[in-house]
Write a protein that holds these residues in place. Structure first.
Motif, PDB file in Angstrom:
ATOM      1  N   PHE A  88       5.564  -4.012  12.292  1.00  0.00           N
ATOM      2  CA  PHE A  88       4.717  -3.779  13.453  1.00  0.00           C
ATOM      3  C   PHE A  88       3.576  -2.865  13.029  1.00  0.00           C
ATOM      4  O   PHE A  88       3.792  -1.830  12.418  1.00  0.00           O
ATOM      5  N   ARG A  89       2.351  -3.247  13.357  1.00  0.00           N
ATOM      6  CA  ARG A  89       1.192  -2.447  12.952  1.00  0.00           C
ATOM      7  C   ARG A  89       0.193  -2.370  14.105  1.00  0.00           C
ATOM      8  O   ARG A  89       0.042  -3.305  14.881  1.00  0.00           O
ATOM      9  N   LEU A  90      -0.521  -1.260  14.159  1.00  0.00           N
ATOM     10  CA  LEU A  90      -1.659  -1.092  15.059  1.00  0.00           C
ATOM     11  C   LEU A  90      -2.909  -1.558  14.327  1.00  0.00           C
ATOM     12  O   LEU A  90      -2.938  -1.591  13.093  1.00  0.00           O
ATOM     13  N   PRO A  91      -3.988  -1.897  15.052  1.00  0.00           N
ATOM     14  CA  PRO A  91      -5.226  -2.314  14.392  1.00  0.00           C
ATOM     15  C   PRO A  91      -5.737  -1.300  13.364  1.00  0.00           C
ATOM     16  O   PRO A  91      -6.151  -1.678  12.268  1.00  0.00           O
ATOM     17  N   SER A  92      -5.701  -0.009  13.687  1.00  0.00           N
ATOM     18  CA  SER A  92      -6.204   0.995  12.739  1.00  0.00           C
ATOM     19  C   SER A  92      -5.354   1.038  11.469  1.00  0.00           C
ATOM     20  O   SER A  92      -5.869   1.310  10.383  1.00  0.00           O
ATOM     21  N   GLU A  93      -4.060   0.752  11.579  1.00  0.00           N
ATOM     22  CA  GLU A  93      -3.200   0.714  10.394  1.00  0.00           C
ATOM     23  C   GLU A  93      -3.533  -0.490   9.512  1.00  0.00           C
ATOM     24  O   GLU A  93      -3.468  -0.403   8.287  1.00  0.00           O
ATOM     25  N   ILE A  94      -3.902  -1.590  10.126  1.00  0.00           N
ATOM     26  CA  ILE A  94      -4.278  -2.787   9.359  1.00  0.00           C
ATOM     27  C   ILE A  94      -5.602  -2.556   8.648  1.00  0.00           C
ATOM     28  O   ILE A  94      -5.776  -2.943   7.496  1.00  0.00           O
ATOM     29  N   VAL A  95      -6.548  -1.902   9.333  1.00  0.00           N
ATOM     30  CA  VAL A  95      -7.835  -1.596   8.710  1.00  0.00           C
ATOM     31  C   VAL A  95      -7.638  -0.651   7.522  1.00  0.00           C
ATOM     32  O   VAL A  95      -8.219  -0.843   6.452  1.00  0.00           O
ATOM     33  N   GLY A 121      -0.883 -13.727   3.584  1.00  0.00           N
ATOM     34  CA  GLY A 121       0.198 -14.587   4.041  1.00  0.00           C
ATOM     35  C   GLY A 121       1.381 -13.853   4.638  1.00  0.00           C
ATOM     36  O   GLY A 121       2.311 -14.477   5.139  1.00  0.00           O
ATOM     37  N   GLN A 122       1.374 -12.508   4.631  1.00  0.00           N
ATOM     38  CA  GLN A 122       2.488 -11.737   5.169  1.00  0.00           C
ATOM     39  C   GLN A 122       2.478 -11.810   6.692  1.00  0.00           C
ATOM     40  O   GLN A 122       1.464 -11.551   7.337  1.00  0.00           O
ATOM     41  N   THR A 123       3.610 -12.169   7.280  1.00  0.00           N
ATOM     42  CA  THR A 123       3.732 -12.212   8.727  1.00  0.00           C
ATOM     43  C   THR A 123       3.961 -10.801   9.246  1.00  0.00           C
ATOM     44  O   THR A 123       4.830 -10.087   8.750  1.00  0.00           O
ATOM     45  N   ILE A 124       3.156 -10.417  10.222  1.00  0.00           N
ATOM     46  CA  ILE A 124       3.278  -9.086  10.817  1.00  0.00           C
ATOM     47  C   ILE A 124       3.180  -9.186  12.327  1.00  0.00           C
ATOM     48  O   ILE A 124       2.770 -10.221  12.867  1.00  0.00           O
ATOM     49  N   ARG A 125       3.512  -8.097  12.990  1.00  0.00           N
ATOM     50  CA  ARG A 125       3.350  -7.987  14.435  1.00  0.00           C
ATOM     51  C   ARG A 125       2.240  -6.973  14.685  1.00  0.00           C
ATOM     52  O   ARG A 125       2.327  -5.831  14.251  1.00  0.00           O
ATOM     53  N   LEU A 126       1.196  -7.407  15.359  1.00  0.00           N
ATOM     54  CA  LEU A 126       0.049  -6.573  15.695  1.00  0.00           C
ATOM     55  C   LEU A 126       0.151  -6.194  17.161  1.00  0.00           C
ATOM     56  O   LEU A 126       0.330  -7.062  18.012  1.00  0.00           O
ATOM     57  N   GLY A 127       0.051  -4.900  17.453  1.00  0.00           N
ATOM     58  CA  GLY A 127       0.155  -4.469  18.835  1.00  0.00           C
ATOM     59  C   GLY A 127      -1.005  -3.597  19.236  1.00  0.00           C
ATOM     60  O   GLY A 127      -1.588  -2.895  18.418  1.00  0.00           O
ATOM     61  N   GLY A 128      -1.325  -3.651  20.510  1.00  0.00           N
ATOM     62  CA  GLY A 128      -2.397  -2.829  21.050  1.00  0.00           C
ATOM     63  C   GLY A 128      -2.784  -3.304  22.429  1.00  0.00           C
ATOM     64  O   GLY A 128      -1.994  -3.942  23.132  1.00  0.00           O
ATOM     65  N   LEU A 129      -3.999  -3.004  22.802  1.00  0.00           N
ATOM     66  CA  LEU A 129      -4.547  -3.427  24.086  1.00  0.00           C
ATOM     67  C   LEU A 129      -5.515  -4.577  23.875  1.00  0.00           C
ATOM     68  O   LEU A 129      -6.238  -4.605  22.882  1.00  0.00           O
ATOM     69  N   VAL A 130      -5.536  -5.509  24.826  1.00  0.00           N
ATOM     70  CA  VAL A 130      -6.541  -6.568  24.784  1.00  0.00           C
ATOM     71  C   VAL A 130      -7.845  -5.934  25.257  1.00  0.00           C
ATOM     72  O   VAL A 130      -7.953  -5.457  26.390  1.00  0.00           O
ATOM     73  N   THR A 152       4.443   2.010  22.429  1.00  0.00           N
ATOM     74  CA  THR A 152       4.318   3.381  22.910  1.00  0.00           C
ATOM     75  C   THR A 152       4.500   4.374  21.770  1.00  0.00           C
ATOM     76  O   THR A 152       3.711   5.311  21.609  1.00  0.00           O
ATOM     77  N   ASP A 153       5.547   4.181  20.973  1.00  0.00           N
ATOM     78  CA  ASP A 153       5.821   5.079  19.846  1.00  0.00           C
ATOM     79  C   ASP A 153       4.677   5.077  18.837  1.00  0.00           C
ATOM     80  O   ASP A 153       4.280   6.126  18.327  1.00  0.00           O
ATOM     81  N   ALA A 154       4.138   3.895  18.541  1.00  0.00           N
ATOM     82  CA  ALA A 154       3.052   3.789  17.566  1.00  0.00           C
ATOM     83  C   ALA A 154       1.805   4.525  18.059  1.00  0.00           C
ATOM     84  O   ALA A 154       1.141   5.224  17.288  1.00  0.00           O
TER      85      ALA A 154
END
Length: 144
Positions: free
Chosen positions: A39-46, A53-62, A132-134
């Motif tokens: 699970f990653r936030l957008p800032s963590e991906i940046v 090709g790694q499958t991840i879960r991206l979370g945040g607000l639309v 929430t935790d992230a």
């Protein structure tokens, strides 16, 4: 001194059991590795992009004003520090909306996140614990 047929059979069964146990353990490890998306936030991906090709879960607000509806949906997921553009082909959940929480599963393709699954909170009061935790870990305040 040669082994008796009974003892040889017992040794064969123990060896077969050990091989089957090792094979089952290997399959479990591979299954967890494939099913346990990070699970990653957008800032963590940046900051630290995932492997190709790694499958991840991206979370945040639309992000407000970014959802382009259609057979193929485009929208931006933000954590208020960074934005990731997402594309998804399919039907989004009923409670999916701009300004609301989402978790998408998929992989990065250059600067675009290609989602295979889109999740939205199931009621107005709920926020996924991992999201929430992230946000709390990063010191990001959410108003909704």
């Amino acid at each position: 001194m040669p082994m008796s047929p009974r003892k040889r059979r017992r040794v064969q069964l123990v060896a077969l059991g050990a091989v089957l146990l090792a094979a089952a353990s290997g399959l479990i490890i591979v299954g967890i590795g494939q099913g346990g998306q990070f699970f990653r936030l957008p800032s963590e991906i940046v900051e630290n992009p995932p492997a190709e090709g790694q499958t991840i879960r991206l979370g945040g607000l639309v992000k407000e004003g970014t959802w382009e509806r259609g057979d193929v949906h485009f929208f931006t997921v933000t954590d208020t520090e960074a934005d990731i553009r997402v594309t998804f082909t399919g039907i989004v959940p009923d409670l999916f909306a701009e300004g609301e929480d989402t978790i998408v599963t998929g992989r990065m393709d250059g600067e675009l996140f290609r989602a295979d699954e889109v999740l939205a909170k199931h009621d107005e009061e709920y926020r996924p614990k991992e999201l929430t935790d992230a946000f709390e870990e990063r010191g990001i305040e959410l108003t909704n």
